[in-house]
Design a protein around this motif. Structure first.
Motif, PDB file in Angstrom:
ATOM      1  N   SER A  72       0.816  -1.235   0.000  1.00  0.00           N
ATOM      2  CA  SER A  72       0.000   0.000   0.000  1.00  0.00           C
ATOM      3  C   SER A  72       0.840   1.270   0.000  1.00  0.00           C
ATOM      4  O   SER A  72       0.525   2.234   0.689  1.00  0.00           O
ATOM      5  CB  SER A  72      -0.945   0.006   1.212  1.00  0.00           C
ATOM      6  N   VAL A  73       1.925   1.269  -0.787  1.00  0.00           N
ATOM      7  CA  VAL A  73       2.775   2.456  -0.880  1.00  0.00           C
ATOM      8  C   VAL A  73       2.659   3.068  -2.268  1.00  0.00           C
ATOM      9  O   VAL A  73       2.206   2.422  -3.221  1.00  0.00           O
ATOM     10  CB  VAL A  73       4.259   2.126  -0.594  1.00  0.00           C
ATOM     11  N   ASP A  74       3.077   4.317  -2.370  1.00  0.00           N
ATOM     12  CA  ASP A  74       3.170   4.982  -3.665  1.00  0.00           C
ATOM     13  C   ASP A  74       3.992   4.086  -4.600  1.00  0.00           C
ATOM     14  O   ASP A  74       5.115   3.689  -4.264  1.00  0.00           O
ATOM     15  CB  ASP A  74       3.867   6.333  -3.479  1.00  0.00           C
ATOM     16  N   PRO A  75       3.458   3.738  -5.772  1.00  0.00           N
ATOM     17  CA  PRO A  75       4.176   2.833  -6.686  1.00  0.00           C
ATOM     18  C   PRO A  75       5.563   3.330  -7.076  1.00  0.00           C
ATOM     19  O   PRO A  75       6.432   2.512  -7.424  1.00  0.00           O
ATOM     20  CB  PRO A  75       3.252   2.779  -7.910  1.00  0.00           C
ATOM     21  N   ASP A  76       5.800   4.626  -7.009  1.00  0.00           N
ATOM     22  CA  ASP A  76       7.118   5.146  -7.369  1.00  0.00           C
ATOM     23  C   ASP A  76       8.211   4.677  -6.404  1.00  0.00           C
ATOM     24  O   ASP A  76       9.395   4.698  -6.750  1.00  0.00           O
ATOM     25  CB  ASP A  76       7.100   6.678  -7.406  1.00  0.00           C
ATOM     26  N   LEU A  77       7.827   4.253  -5.191  1.00  0.00           N
ATOM     27  CA  LEU A  77       8.822   3.764  -4.242  1.00  0.00           C
ATOM     28  C   LEU A  77       9.399   2.413  -4.660  1.00  0.00           C
ATOM     29  O   LEU A  77      10.496   2.048  -4.241  1.00  0.00           O
ATOM     30  CB  LEU A  77       8.210   3.648  -2.846  1.00  0.00           C
ATOM     31  N   ILE A  78       8.662   1.690  -5.490  1.00  0.00           N
ATOM     32  CA  ILE A  78       9.105   0.341  -5.852  1.00  0.00           C
ATOM     33  C   ILE A  78      10.436   0.365  -6.590  1.00  0.00           C
ATOM     34  O   ILE A  78      11.254  -0.547  -6.465  1.00  0.00           O
ATOM     35  CB  ILE A  78       8.032  -0.371  -6.707  1.00  0.00           C
ATOM     36  N   LYS A  79      10.673   1.417  -7.350  1.00  0.00           N
ATOM     37  CA  LYS A  79      11.910   1.454  -8.133  1.00  0.00           C
ATOM     38  C   LYS A  79      13.159   1.460  -7.258  1.00  0.00           C
ATOM     39  O   LYS A  79      14.243   1.115  -7.714  1.00  0.00           O
ATOM     40  CB  LYS A  79      11.920   2.675  -9.060  1.00  0.00           C
ATOM     41  N   TYR A  80      13.008   1.810  -5.974  1.00  0.00           N
ATOM     42  CA  TYR A  80      14.167   1.814  -5.075  1.00  0.00           C
ATOM     43  C   TYR A  80      14.587   0.415  -4.678  1.00  0.00           C
ATOM     44  O   TYR A  80      15.597   0.224  -4.008  1.00  0.00           O
ATOM     45  CB  TYR A  80      13.882   2.672  -3.838  1.00  0.00           C
ATOM     46  N   ALA A  81      13.814  -0.572  -5.095  1.00  0.00           N
ATOM     47  CA  ALA A  81      14.219  -1.958  -4.864  1.00  0.00           C
ATOM     48  C   ALA A  81      15.530  -2.266  -5.587  1.00  0.00           C
ATOM     49  O   ALA A  81      16.215  -3.232  -5.261  1.00  0.00           O
ATOM     50  CB  ALA A  81      13.136  -2.910  -5.327  1.00  0.00           C
ATOM     51  N   LYS A  82      15.896  -1.420  -6.545  1.00  0.00           N
ATOM     52  CA  LYS A  82      17.161  -1.648  -7.261  1.00  0.00           C
ATOM     53  C   LYS A  82      18.364  -1.491  -6.332  1.00  0.00           C
ATOM     54  O   LYS A  82      19.469  -1.911  -6.662  1.00  0.00           O
ATOM     55  CB  LYS A  82      17.286  -0.676  -8.434  1.00  0.00           C
ATOM     56  N   TYR A  83      18.145  -0.881  -5.153  1.00  0.00           N
ATOM     57  CA  TYR A  83      19.228  -0.751  -4.186  1.00  0.00           C
ATOM     58  C   TYR A  83      19.364  -2.003  -3.314  1.00  0.00           C
ATOM     59  O   TYR A  83      20.194  -2.048  -2.418  1.00  0.00           O
ATOM     60  CB  TYR A  83      18.998   0.469  -3.287  1.00  0.00           C
ATOM     61  N   ALA A  84      18.513  -2.991  -3.553  1.00  0.00           N
ATOM     62  CA  ALA A  84      18.592  -4.235  -2.795  1.00  0.00           C
ATOM     63  C   ALA A  84      19.778  -5.054  -3.300  1.00  0.00           C
ATOM     64  O   ALA A  84      19.795  -5.489  -4.447  1.00  0.00           O
ATOM     65  CB  ALA A  84      17.299  -5.019  -2.935  1.00  0.00           C
ATOM     66  N   ASN A  85      20.750  -5.272  -2.438  1.00  0.00           N
ATOM     67  CA  ASN A  85      21.985  -5.916  -2.871  1.00  0.00           C
ATOM     68  C   ASN A  85      21.823  -7.404  -3.163  1.00  0.00           C
ATOM     69  O   ASN A  85      22.272  -7.899  -4.184  1.00  0.00           O
ATOM     70  CB  ASN A  85      23.068  -5.735  -1.790  1.00  0.00           C
ATOM     71  N   LYS A  86      21.192  -8.124  -2.245  1.00  0.00           N
ATOM     72  CA  LYS A  86      21.160  -9.582  -2.363  1.00  0.00           C
ATOM     73  C   LYS A  86      19.736 -10.140  -2.444  1.00  0.00           C
ATOM     74  O   LYS A  86      19.555 -11.349  -2.460  1.00  0.00           O
ATOM     75  CB  LYS A  86      21.879 -10.207  -1.169  1.00  0.00           C
ATOM     76  N   THR A  87      18.759  -9.270  -2.470  1.00  0.00           N
ATOM     77  CA  THR A  87      17.378  -9.739  -2.464  1.00  0.00           C
ATOM     78  C   THR A  87      17.051 -10.449  -3.776  1.00  0.00           C
ATOM     79  O   THR A  87      17.349  -9.949  -4.855  1.00  0.00           O
ATOM     80  CB  THR A  87      16.416  -8.560  -2.243  1.00  0.00           C
ATOM     81  N   LYS A  88      16.409 -11.609  -3.661  1.00  0.00           N
ATOM     82  CA  LYS A  88      16.126 -12.418  -4.839  1.00  0.00           C
ATOM     83  C   LYS A  88      14.762 -12.142  -5.444  1.00  0.00           C
ATOM     84  O   LYS A  88      14.581 -12.238  -6.656  1.00  0.00           O
ATOM     85  CB  LYS A  88      16.247 -13.899  -4.471  1.00  0.00           C
ATOM     86  N   THR A  89      13.774 -11.828  -4.612  1.00  0.00           N
ATOM     87  CA  THR A  89      12.411 -11.658  -5.116  1.00  0.00           C
ATOM     88  C   THR A  89      11.729 -10.460  -4.474  1.00  0.00           C
ATOM     89  O   THR A  89      12.020 -10.087  -3.329  1.00  0.00           O
ATOM     90  CB  THR A  89      11.567 -12.927  -4.834  1.00  0.00           C
ATOM     91  N   ILE A  90      10.780  -9.876  -5.222  1.00  0.00           N
ATOM     92  CA  ILE A  90      10.064  -8.679  -4.777  1.00  0.00           C
ATOM     93  C   ILE A  90       8.596  -8.827  -5.129  1.00  0.00           C
ATOM     94  O   ILE A  90       8.250  -9.221  -6.242  1.00  0.00           O
ATOM     95  CB  ILE A  90      10.635  -7.417  -5.464  1.00  0.00           C
ATOM     96  N   SER A  91       7.722  -8.517  -4.167  1.00  0.00           N
ATOM     97  CA  SER A  91       6.279  -8.540  -4.415  1.00  0.00           C
ATOM     98  C   SER A  91       5.676  -7.203  -4.030  1.00  0.00           C
ATOM     99  O   SER A  91       6.266  -6.416  -3.280  1.00  0.00           O
ATOM    100  CB  SER A  91       5.605  -9.679  -3.629  1.00  0.00           C
ATOM    101  N   TYR A  92       4.475  -6.959  -4.542  1.00  0.00           N
ATOM    102  CA  TYR A  92       3.787  -5.691  -4.272  1.00  0.00           C
ATOM    103  C   TYR A  92       2.297  -5.938  -4.144  1.00  0.00           C
ATOM    104  O   TYR A  92       1.695  -6.608  -4.990  1.00  0.00           O
ATOM    105  CB  TYR A  92       4.063  -4.706  -5.420  1.00  0.00           C
TER     106      TYR A  92
END
Length: 300
Positions: A138-158
């Motif tokens: 339930s966050v502003d969708p524009d925040l999702i792009k910051y997942a690119k700063y995840a160093n070792k994370t394998k999967t992302i859901s929204y």
């Protein structure tokens, strides 16, 4: 099954103070209604998700922004007691998010009145996000792009929550950053997606659509899977059921790689949650497992 292997889930979203009233009469102007039950406590989709992960014996870290009253009234300590890592929760001088929830137990309806307050200021900027899975709630969708700063994370859901009904274009633009979309039936209708185009152009693995008492459906480019529970559910409070579904689905899908198994656990978790009063009163593993035998999985 690798369920016993500890996962670390990063929950990104809101912290709220929720006020829930359970009623049996219809609300009318200038009319006094007596509540059958009340509950005051922690809420917010990401907060609920983090508690659900911890109660399933995995590690949860919450990234959120809230007000000083959360600390003053001991809610942050409550999260720590639940085993949630709150080291990345920003405390501001604003009021925390607050939600009034009115549940009509006879009609199985729910009304929510939300004041987002400090939640609106959540920014991720260049924060490093490490974990086995990131879940945006339930966050502003524009925040999702910051997942690119995840160093070792394998999967992302929204799970966009209400954002789906007034931020459609932003959500579609940022779907390329996630692996799977978890959404309820009404919000999925708001998005009005061209599903085939979504899988072809954005690399999305699948969409899980939550349908309340009707169960849930998984859609991917090759098939559809429907899951439903065939037993009587004593619904007390549906608030947070979708978050219980999300946490269980993500944990068991990552543990087993078996989407059918994950869907069974997720539907059982959502069903177990509605039998408990309180937004963040997430089910424990034994409560979920007691319902697994009643879940039916169909392919079509």
């Amino acid at each position: 099954m690798e369920y016993n292997k500890k996962q670390t889930h990063i929950a990104i979203g809101n912290i709220n103070i929720d006020f829930i009233s359970i009623i049996e009469e219809e609300l009318k102007p200038d009319f006094n209604v007596v509540a059958k039950d009340v509950w005051i406590g922690l809420g917010g989709a990401a907060t609920n998700y983090a508690i659900a992960v911890s109660r399933l014996n995995h590690k949860a870290k919450l990234i959120a922004r809230t007000g000083e009253d959360i600390v003053k009234y001991g809610f942050l300590d409550k999260l720590k007691e639940e085993g949630v890592d709150v080291s990345s929760v920003e405390i501001s001088k604003e009021k925390p998010g607050m939600v009034m929830i009115i549940v009509n137990s006879k009609k199985s309806t729910r009304t929510m009145i939300t004041a987002r307050n400090a939640n609106k200021g959540l920014r991720l900027s260049n924060e490093k996000i490490d974990g086995d899975h990131i879940h945006f709630s339930s966050v502003d969708p524009d925040l999702i792009k910051y997942a690119k700063y995840a160093n070792k994370t394998k999967t992302i859901s929204y799970d966009p929550g209400g954002e789906a009904c007034y931020n459609k274009e932003k959500i579609i633009n940022n779907i390329k950053y996630i692996n799977w979309l978890l959404i309820n039936e009404n919000e999925f209708s708001c998005l009005d997606l061209d599903v085939n185009k979504l899988f072809k152009n954005y690399g999305l693995e699948f969409i899980a659509i939550k349908k309340g008492s009707k169960g849930a459906e998984i859609i991917n480019k090759n098939k559809k899977i429907l899951g439903k529970i065939e037993t009587t559910i004593n619904q007390i409070d549906p608030t947070g059921a979708g978050d219980a579904f999300n946490a269980s689905f993500n944990i068991f899908y990552k543990s087993t790689g078996d989407i059918n198994e994950a869907l069974k656990y997720a539907i059982s978790a959502g069903s177990a949650k509605v039998e408990k009063l309180g937004s963040s009163n997430m089910p424990y593993l034994d409560e979920i497992e007691s319902k697994l035998k009643f879940v039916e999985i169909l392919h079509y």
